[in-house]
Design a protein around this motif. Structure first.
Motif, PDB file in Angstrom:
ATOM      1  N   ASN A 161      29.995  32.783  55.608  1.00 57.06           N
ATOM      2  CA  ASN A 161      30.550  32.950  54.048  1.00 57.06           C
ATOM      3  C   ASN A 161      32.012  32.819  54.212  1.00 57.06           C
ATOM      4  OD1 ASN A 161      28.467  32.520  52.206  1.00 57.06           O
ATOM      5  ND2 ASN A 161      28.135  34.578  53.355  1.00 57.06           N
ATOM      6  N   TRP A 162      32.773  33.570  55.450  1.00 62.60           N
ATOM      7  CA  TRP A 162      33.602  33.752  55.664  1.00 62.60           C
ATOM      8  C   TRP A 162      34.987  32.194  56.461  1.00 62.60           C
ATOM      9  CZ3 TRP A 162      36.653  39.045  55.847  1.00 62.60           C
ATOM     10  CH2 TRP A 162      35.819  39.730  55.188  1.00 62.60           C
ATOM     11  N   MET A 197      36.393  40.954  47.850  1.00 67.23           N
ATOM     12  CA  MET A 197      36.677  39.754  47.736  1.00 67.23           C
ATOM     13  C   MET A 197      38.515  39.744  48.681  1.00 67.23           C
ATOM     14  SD  MET A 197      38.341  36.438  45.482  1.00 67.23           S
ATOM     15  CE  MET A 197      39.466  37.764  44.221  1.00 67.23           C
ATOM     16  N   TYR A 198      39.052  39.891  49.399  1.00 66.00           N
ATOM     17  CA  TYR A 198      40.810  39.683  49.666  1.00 66.00           C
ATOM     18  C   TYR A 198      41.141  38.782  49.150  1.00 66.00           C
ATOM     19  CZ  TYR A 198      38.655  43.499  52.423  1.00 66.00           C
ATOM     20  OH  TYR A 198      38.088  44.277  52.717  1.00 66.00           O
ATOM     21  N   SER A 199      42.172  38.770  47.929  1.00 65.66           N
ATOM     22  CA  SER A 199      43.350  37.649  48.163  1.00 65.66           C
ATOM     23  C   SER A 199      44.679  37.914  48.172  1.00 65.66           C
ATOM     24  CB  SER A 199      42.731  37.932  46.107  1.00 65.66           C
ATOM     25  OG  SER A 199      43.563  39.268  45.792  1.00 65.66           O
ATOM     26  N   GLN A 228      35.135  33.071  51.535  1.00 65.00           N
ATOM     27  CA  GLN A 228      36.845  33.983  51.673  1.00 65.00           C
ATOM     28  C   GLN A 228      37.722  33.326  53.203  1.00 65.00           C
ATOM     29  OE1 GLN A 228      37.776  37.417  50.433  1.00 65.00           O
ATOM     30  NE2 GLN A 228      39.390  36.154  51.698  1.00 65.00           N
ATOM     31  N   LYS A 284      34.097  30.387  46.424  1.00 60.38           N
ATOM     32  CA  LYS A 284      33.336  31.399  47.191  1.00 60.38           C
ATOM     33  C   LYS A 284      33.240  31.772  47.943  1.00 60.38           C
ATOM     34  CE  LYS A 284      29.782  31.910  42.992  1.00 60.38           C
ATOM     35  NZ  LYS A 284      28.591  32.071  42.418  1.00 60.38           N
ATOM     36  N   HIS A 326      42.198  28.483  44.556  1.00 51.73           N
ATOM     37  CA  HIS A 326      41.020  28.748  45.243  1.00 51.73           C
ATOM     38  C   HIS A 326      41.424  30.568  45.978  1.00 51.73           C
ATOM     39  CE1 HIS A 326      37.447  29.138  48.602  1.00 51.73           C
ATOM     40  NE2 HIS A 326      38.495  30.389  48.720  1.00 51.73           N
ATOM     41  N   THR A 327      40.673  31.469  45.816  1.00 51.99           N
ATOM     42  CA  THR A 327      41.819  33.242  44.785  1.00 51.99           C
ATOM     43  C   THR A 327      41.289  34.093  46.177  1.00 51.99           C
ATOM     44  OG1 THR A 327      40.222  33.592  43.625  1.00 51.99           O
ATOM     45  CG2 THR A 327      41.914  32.470  42.904  1.00 51.99           C
ATOM     46  N   GLN A 328      40.103  33.228  46.812  1.00 57.26           N
ATOM     47  CA  GLN A 328      39.701  34.148  47.509  1.00 57.26           C
ATOM     48  C   GLN A 328      40.522  33.338  49.417  1.00 57.26           C
ATOM     49  OE1 GLN A 328      35.564  33.687  46.015  1.00 57.26           O
ATOM     50  NE2 GLN A 328      35.478  35.270  47.806  1.00 57.26           N
TER      51      GLN A 328
END
Length: 276
Positions: free
Chosen positions: A19-20, A1-3, A89, A87, A113-115
């Protein structure tokens, strides 16, 4: 995960269309249609455009700054409409080393939303590596965006007036000192604020400095009451991003910032130097 940040190489190698999601946040304060036109001309494949004035800010009133927060219902509906779900990204980019994209990053973090990460160097880093661009407009698949608890907090003008906050102003030094003011009708800064221009977070190549360099840069300003501001609550997010990338806990954002502070002529203004 990139935050916090992601490099152009990482985005190229790891992008997952299922998913991205990539968001193009290019915007010019002096030419408000330019960002979207640039997007239509060419952008990173699969990117969706978001407009700072129309989508990443709320309604401007006589009492707000230039970029107040959007209503929660409006921003959650927007994020649902473009396909942001748990979830997922999210990658955000612009053409000014994160100065505009950081606002989208902060909004998502603020909503839990941390991602979400900013493309380090933006589209410039992407094109310098001769990676592909497209003019094809991507049609998003809607999802259900859910707000979650967050450590990212805001501070109001009323709190600034009555509380004890260490303001860190992200504007260029000339604007902070009141020598120039190309945007707002009053020049200067809030008394006792210190100046940390967001450009100091960057190398000469427009990339973020190393985590070690950012830690050294920001450690003198890390306090429980550290609160970031700028002209309108946009580039202040760049300073928050830099601190988070350096490993510090999220600090407050004064959303109204200078453009809201000066709405009331009774509030004090300083033109003296307090440059960090």
């Amino acid at each position: 995960m990139y935050s916090t940040l992601i490099s152009a190489e990482q985005l190229k190698d790891q992008f997952d269309a299922e998913n991205w999601l990539i968001l193009d946040c290019r915007f010019d304060l002096f030419d408000v249609d330019k960002g979207e036109q640039l997007y239509r001309d060419s952008h990173i494949p699969n990117a969706i455009y978001l407009n700072l004035n129309q989508q990443l800010a709320g309604q401007v009133t006589a009492n707000t700054g230039r970029h107040p927060l959007p209503e929660i219902s409006a921003i959650t509906q927007l994020f649902s409409s473009i396909g942001i779900a748990d979830k997922k990204q999210i990658i955000v980019y612009d053409d000014c080393s994160g100065a505009m994209a950081a606002r989208a990053w902060w909004l998502l973090q603020w909503l839990g939303h941390t991602q979400v990460a900013v493309l380090d160097g933006g589209i410039n880093a992407w094109t310098e590596r001769e990676l592909s661009l497209t003019a094809q407009i991507n049609t998003p698949k809607p999802a259900h965006f859910v707000r979650h608890a967050s450590d990212f907090k805001t501070v109001t003008t009323e709190q600034i007036c009555s509380g004890n906050y260490q303001l860190v102003d992200a504007r260029a030094a000339g604007r902070f000192r009141g020598e120039v003011e190309p945007i707002d009708p009053v020049a200067g800064h809030i008394p006792d604020a210190v100046n940390h221009p967001f450009m100091e977070n960057l190398t000469a190549q427009g990339l973020f400095k190393t985590t070690a360099d950012l830690q050294a840069l920001w450690s003198p300003l890390v306090q429980q009451n550290t609160t970031h501001m700028c002209g309108s609550g946009v580039t202040a997010c760049h300073n928050i991003l830099a601190m988070c990338h350096a490993g510090f806990e999220p600090t407050h954002l004064y959303v109204g910032s200078w453009s809201e502070w000066i709405r009331d002529s009774a509030r004090p203004v300083s033109n003296t130097s307090s440059v960090d």
